[in-house]
Design a protein around this motif. Structure first.
Motif: not given
Lengths: 516, 242
Positions: B33-57
């Motif tokens: 149950f505790q394995i999850s990407s624990l995405s927080s996009e649901f709580l904040e989606g706009k700033k995440l884009f400029w973090g998550s996308v460049p970081f992950h790629w």
């Protein structure tokens, strides 16, 4: 032919009084938890209205459901390529503010505040951050057309209506609305299942209930986008998606789901339908104008010997076949053709059907000259200048439908992908049953007229009686025909009884704690 | 000094690998149950884009780059035999490194300034982000200061890494390396070590099988057709909803 059984529902919108008892019953059992405060697996919307989450029907925003491209269907906002490319940031994911930020009040301040000159107040605080917030929205914020300029007028279903028609709907004297209770549709072609990269979401073979395996869900969030009804919710605390489970623990025990059991208006019906799984893809790929028919077409006749034989071959129990024959859903949807799917154009083949509301559609308004009446009254009496009157007469048989107070286009946008004739046909049938019963009980409608409406809609007196019975008189066991899941055998679904016996009550279950 | 070196370049990698293996397998099997990407996009989606996308790629490219240099070093050396291609590879890798760094900084900034995101943050999240930031800065530093790493990594460091996996560690080459590179190696071990204790777990359950899986999934508690047939032998039947 691959016959499968599906738990299917009918909601009779004429009977819904918008009391939200269903929502509360569901909330108290399933979503009264951290991270799930904002979730309403069952919610009741006022229509016209933007709903929950706001404007969920507008797939230009949310990109839910399937779209038909050159005869084949693909997911609109998710899918293998799109889903995996967007896995680091899903551009179409609704955020908490599209639903509402869950809140509570600091009630303790009312009691513990020291003596002061002013009354103590209980400030609202966010259930996420715990900090004081200004409440901007909440569950059923637009209930009963409240905040009409911001909500009801932005209903995506109004797009097809001309400005004049829209204006007519919102004239103060003509304002009309109805309630739309919504749960997961447990679709035959579920977009959430197809969009889940981890394969955590699945349809149960035995009864078609769509579930999310909480141990396999990894918060890739695609189901939230893919479900066009926005009935898959993201738990922000546990990092898992959750959705309506159709109270399967209750159904397995032969009980009706909590929302249905508690329904005050008794609008909800639950029963089994048998369908042909081989034709799901074909039905979902049909032309938009044929979608309703193609969906109803794969629901099979449970009395047909060929269907029964095929069902038995697939291992469907005799008790389930019997339940399909007695199913109120089958009657409403197939036999009488009174119930329609919600937004068939999303192509998920929803298995929750709605009987469209006759009122407020039918009661059209007439302008009357009541000067003569006013003159008769005592000069002291308050003279209401209201010159509007509901026309509920049966003088003209179909006049009220032809000149409906509620544009049929609106209902068609909800239930038939825009086909007004289909909606009109259902409404006429519902009206015919009323006229038939009125002729019988009140007796102020002559037989010729009754016979004419019956003939026009192709109803027999027996059918009208049955519709009347299942609509107005139906008892609990008529509304909910739940086949035995053979509770005595249900342990076998999870364990081999030879191993499991004698272990009851021992061992541990993992508690659903958020991981690091 | 010798003991410290032995610890850092011999004991630490084995410690990290053993804990990684036992920890991740345990977690996958018993606290799923505790394995999850624990995405927080649901709580904040706009700033995440400029973090998550460049970081992950960025990190995905760099991870596979390092992996290829480790598994098939010859291929990298052959590619690099032409100076233009070497330059292309180095510049691309550096760009992805920068992208990862920028993304990470945005993510850390978002995590520490947004009230909603702070609520769903654990101290382990900060530890992991700190480790990754240190690692990517060290990596960029190495790329500038000790040029053409793609070539010398494949020829010098790969044998060291292989020696670890072949259970006969040879650390002479590492000891001769500059401190920055040594720190980069230690950082890698620490990141491997932190997998079972952090959200890094989600990288191991990347949904690769989605590519070939059919779209719809139907799960039966049992095969009723088979169960009801008298021809079927009686067996211990243990269906699983996974």
């Amino acid at each position: 032919m691959d016959v499968r059984s599906q738990m299917s529902m009918v909601f009779h919108l004429d009977k819904c009084i918008g009391c939200h008892t269903c929502s509360i019953a569901c909330k108290n059992i399933w979503t009264d938890r951290k991270g799930a405060e904002y979730m309403w697996w069952n919610n009741v919307e006022t229509k016209p209205g933007t709903g929950y989450p706001s404007k969920w029907e507008d797939q230009d925003i949310y990109k839910g459901g399937w779209e038909n491209k050159n005869g084949d269907i693909s997911l609109k906002g998710a899918g293998k390529l799109r889903g995996l490319m967007n896995i680091f940031h899903n551009p179409h994911l609704p955020v908490i503010d599209d639903y509402y930020e869950p809140f509570t009040y600091k009630y303790l301040d009312l009691i513990e505040s020291p003596a002061r000159d002013d009354q103590p107040t209980a400030r609202p605080v966010s259930l996420i951050t715990g900090k004081p917030i200004d409440i901007k929205s909440g569950p059923n914020w637009d209930d009963d057309l409240s905040g009409t300029p911001d909500y009801a007028r932005k209903d995506p279903n109004l797009q097809n209506l001309s400005p004049a028609e829209q204006e007519a709907m919102f004239q103060l004297e003509r304002m009309a609305f109805f309630y739309l209770p919504r749960i997961c549709n447990h679709c035959l072609n579920p977009a959430c299942v197809a969009s889940c990269p981890s394969g955590a979401i699945y349809k149960r073979g035995e009864d078609g209930i769509v579930l999310i395996n909480q141990e396999v869900c990894r918060a890739w969030r695609m189901c939230v986008t893919a479900c066009p009804y926005k009935k898959s919710y993201f738990n922000w605390s546990s990092g898992k998606s959750e959705k309506c489970i159709l109270c399967y623990p209750r159904i397995e025990a032969g009980l009706a789901p909590a929302c249905m059991h508690s329904c005050v208006g008794r609008i909800r019906y639950l029963g089994v339908v048998l369908y042909d799984a081989d034709r799901i893809h074909e039905a979902a790929s049909a032309d938009e104008s044929d979608l309703v028919d193609s969906q109803l077409d794969i629901i099979m006749d449970p009395f047909d010997p060929e269907v029964i034989a095929s069902a038995k071959k697939n291992g469907i129990a005799d008790s389930t076949i019997k339940a399909a024959q007695d199913s109120p859903t089958y009657k409403f949807v197939k036999v009488w053709g009174l119930a329609l799917p919600l937004h068939p154009e999303f192509r998920t083949l929803p298995m929750l059907f709605y009987v469209p509301p006759l009122l407020p559609v039918m009661a059209s308004l007439k302008e009357v000259d009541n000067k003569a009446q006013a003159e008769k009254m005592d000069p002291m009496a308050k003279n209401w200048n209201d010159s509007w009157l509901y026309d509920t007469s049966t003088e003209e048989l179909w006049g009220t439908i032809e000149r409906a107070r509620f544009p049929l286009k609106y209902l068609a946008s909800l239930f038939t992908a825009g086909d007004e004739e289909k909606v009109k046909h259902v409404l006429k049938k519902l009206m015919a049953v009323r006229i038939y019963r009125r002729g019988k009980t009140v007796g102020d409608i002559d037989e010729e007229k009754v016979n004419k409406v019956m003939h026009d809609t192709g109803l027999t007196p027996e059918e009208a009686e049955q519709i009347y019975y299942l609509t107005a008189l139906a008892k609990f066991d008529d509304r909910f025909v739940i086949p035995a899941s053979h509770r005595e055998q249900s342990i076998e679904m999870l364990d081999f009884t030879g191993d499991a016996k004698g272990t009851t009550g021992f061992g541990f279950k993992e508690s659903p704690v958020r991981g690091a | 000094m010798n003991i410290l070196n032995t610890f850092l370049f011999v004991i630490l990698p084995y410690l990290a690998l053993v804990i990684f293996l036992i920890g991740t397998i345990y977690r996958y099997r018993y606290v799923k149950f505790q394995i999850s990407s624990l995405s927080s996009e649901f709580l904040e989606g706009k700033k995440l884009f400029w973090g998550s996308v460049p970081f992950h790629w960025g990190i995905v490219f760099l991870f596979f780059g390092h992996l290829i240099a480790f598994l098939i070093p010859q291929s990298v050396l052959i590619w690099n035999s032409h100076p233009v291609r070497l330059l292309v590879l180095e510049v691309a890798a550096f760009a992805f490194g920068l992208s990862m760094l920028v993304g990470l900084i945005n993510l850390i900034f978002r995590r520490s300034t947004n009230d909603r995101i702070r609520v769903v943050s654990t101290w382990m999240d900060y530890v992991v982000e700190g480790l990754l930031v240190a690692q990517v800065i060290l990596g960029l530093w190495v790329a500038i200061e000790y040029r053409w790493g793609s070539s010398w990594f494949a020829s010098s460091l790969t044998p060291y890494l292989w020696s670890i996996f072949l259970l006969e560690p040879k650390i002479d080459v590492v000891l001769a390396m500059p401190l920055v590179i040594q720190l980069h190696i230690i950082g890698a071990y620490l990141i491997v070590l932190s997998f079972p204790f952090s959200r890094l777990m989600h990288a191991l359950v990347a949904p690769v099988d989605y590519i070939w899986r059919p779209y719809q999934r139907v799960i039966w508690n049992w095969n009723k057709e088979k169960v009801r047939s008298t021809a079927t032998k009686w067996t211990i039947h243990r269906p699983k909803n996974t």
